[in-house]
Design a protein around this motif. Structure first.
Motif, PDB file in Angstrom:
ATOM      1  N   VAL A   1       0.930  -1.313  -0.191  1.00  0.00           N
ATOM      2  CA  VAL A   1       0.150  -0.057  -0.062  1.00  0.00           C
ATOM      3  C   VAL A   1       0.933   1.212  -0.219  1.00  0.00           C
ATOM      4  O   VAL A   1       0.579   2.270  -0.831  1.00  0.00           O
ATOM      5  CB  VAL A   1      -0.866  -0.164   1.236  1.00  0.00           C
ATOM      6  N   TYR A   2       1.820   1.311   0.828  1.00  0.00           N
ATOM      7  CA  TYR A   2       2.903   2.395   0.743  1.00  0.00           C
ATOM      8  C   TYR A   2       3.645   2.568  -0.519  1.00  0.00           C
ATOM      9  O   TYR A   2       3.798   3.843  -1.016  1.00  0.00           O
ATOM     10  CB  TYR A   2       3.751   2.328   1.909  1.00  0.00           C
ATOM     11  N   ASN A   3       3.904   1.410  -0.964  1.00  0.00           N
ATOM     12  CA  ASN A   3       4.710   1.652  -2.558  1.00  0.00           C
ATOM     13  C   ASN A   3       3.645   2.347  -3.404  1.00  0.00           C
ATOM     14  O   ASN A   3       4.013   3.047  -4.390  1.00  0.00           O
ATOM     15  CB  ASN A   3       5.133   0.392  -2.808  1.00  0.00           C
ATOM     16  N   GLU A   4       2.486   1.714  -3.328  1.00  0.00           N
ATOM     17  CA  GLU A   4       1.679   2.613  -4.301  1.00  0.00           C
ATOM     18  C   GLU A   4       0.971   3.760  -4.142  1.00  0.00           C
ATOM     19  O   GLU A   4       0.817   4.645  -4.960  1.00  0.00           O
ATOM     20  CB  GLU A   4       0.311   1.363  -4.427  1.00  0.00           C
ATOM     21  N   TYR A   5       0.660   4.063  -3.031  1.00  0.00           N
ATOM     22  CA  TYR A   5      -0.055   5.323  -2.527  1.00  0.00           C
ATOM     23  C   TYR A   5       0.859   6.294  -1.826  1.00  0.00           C
ATOM     24  O   TYR A   5       0.629   7.436  -1.429  1.00  0.00           O
ATOM     25  CB  TYR A   5      -1.333   4.972  -1.751  1.00  0.00           C
TER      26      TYR A   5
ATOM     27  N   GLU B   1      -8.880   6.589   1.425  1.00  0.00           N
ATOM     28  CA  GLU B   1     -10.060   6.457   0.992  1.00  0.00           C
ATOM     29  C   GLU B   1     -10.594   7.459  -0.006  1.00  0.00           C
ATOM     30  O   GLU B   1     -11.293   7.368  -0.906  1.00  0.00           O
ATOM     31  CB  GLU B   1     -11.076   6.667   2.522  1.00  0.00           C
ATOM     32  N   GLU B   2      -9.906   8.664   0.202  1.00  0.00           N
ATOM     33  CA  GLU B   2     -10.012   9.853  -0.808  1.00  0.00           C
ATOM     34  C   GLU B   2      -9.438   9.238  -2.052  1.00  0.00           C
ATOM     35  O   GLU B   2      -9.864   9.448  -3.227  1.00  0.00           O
ATOM     36  CB  GLU B   2      -9.462  11.134  -0.358  1.00  0.00           C
ATOM     37  N   ALA B   3      -8.234   8.559  -1.777  1.00  0.00           N
ATOM     38  CA  ALA B   3      -7.442   8.103  -3.402  1.00  0.00           C
ATOM     39  C   ALA B   3      -8.251   7.313  -3.953  1.00  0.00           C
ATOM     40  O   ALA B   3      -8.485   7.122  -5.212  1.00  0.00           O
ATOM     41  CB  ALA B   3      -6.214   7.837  -2.967  1.00  0.00           C
ATOM     42  N   HIS B   4      -8.950   6.090  -3.238  1.00  0.00           N
ATOM     43  CA  HIS B   4      -9.762   5.436  -3.859  1.00  0.00           C
ATOM     44  C   HIS B   4     -11.130   5.628  -4.362  1.00  0.00           C
ATOM     45  O   HIS B   4     -11.617   5.204  -5.309  1.00  0.00           O
ATOM     46  CB  HIS B   4     -10.158   4.180  -2.686  1.00  0.00           C
ATOM     47  N   GLN B   5     -11.722   6.728  -3.693  1.00  0.00           N
ATOM     48  CA  GLN B   5     -13.072   7.280  -4.280  1.00  0.00           C
ATOM     49  C   GLN B   5     -12.769   8.148  -5.631  1.00  0.00           C
ATOM     50  O   GLN B   5     -13.865   8.383  -6.333  1.00  0.00           O
ATOM     51  CB  GLN B   5     -13.852   8.050  -3.274  1.00  0.00           C
ATOM     52  N   SER B   6     -11.667   8.615  -5.681  1.00  0.00           N
ATOM     53  CA  SER B   6     -11.072   9.540  -6.944  1.00  0.00           C
ATOM     54  C   SER B   6     -11.213   8.649  -8.362  1.00  0.00           C
ATOM     55  O   SER B   6     -10.744   7.671  -8.463  1.00  0.00           O
ATOM     56  CB  SER B   6     -10.027  10.332  -6.575  1.00  0.00           C
TER      57      SER B   6
END
Length: 120
Positions: free
Chosen positions: A102-106, A115-120
């Motif tokens: 998750v840290y490498n991706e986001y 959550e904000e990045a997933h909803q965008s």
């Protein structure tokens, strides 16, 4: 005063159980950092392990295979906790591996940012 000290000293493991579980639940609920949630889960787990081991303890007991008479200690809770420790370590390892991904991706471990990045 000495009676209070004696009562507290005989219940130290139960006090530690309550503190570990309380701090673990608080960290799980309060923190938005996923790594802190994994640490809180481990604290909670350790408290539960301590509770089971403490509740299975008998001061006057002996191993059931070595003596046939008298009060014996039930080995089942100890065996279950050994298995739970192995499962807990495995779950922690998988959770940390997922956190690395998750840290490498986001480039964050903050739950609200994810959550904000997933909803965008």
């Amino acid at each position: 005063m000495t009676d209070l000290v004696m009562i507290f000293s005989s219940r130290v493991a139960y006090v530690a159980f309550v503190l570990l579980v309380g701090v673990g639940v608080f960290v799980l609920v309060d923190s938005d950092n996923l790594l802190k949630k994994v640490v809180g889960l481990n604290l909670f787990q350790t408290g539960v392990f301590l509770f089971f081991i403490t509740s299975a303890y008998r001061s006057d007991g002996s191993a059931p295979l070595l003596s046939g008479t008298g009060p014996v200690v039930n080995p089942l809770p100890h065996v279950l906790i050994l298995t739970a420790i192995v499962v807990g370590v495995s779950v922690t390892a998988v959770a940390l591996a997922l956190l690395v991904r998750v840290y490498n991706e986001y480039e964050t471990l903050d739950e609200s940012v994810l959550e904000e990045a997933h909803q965008s």
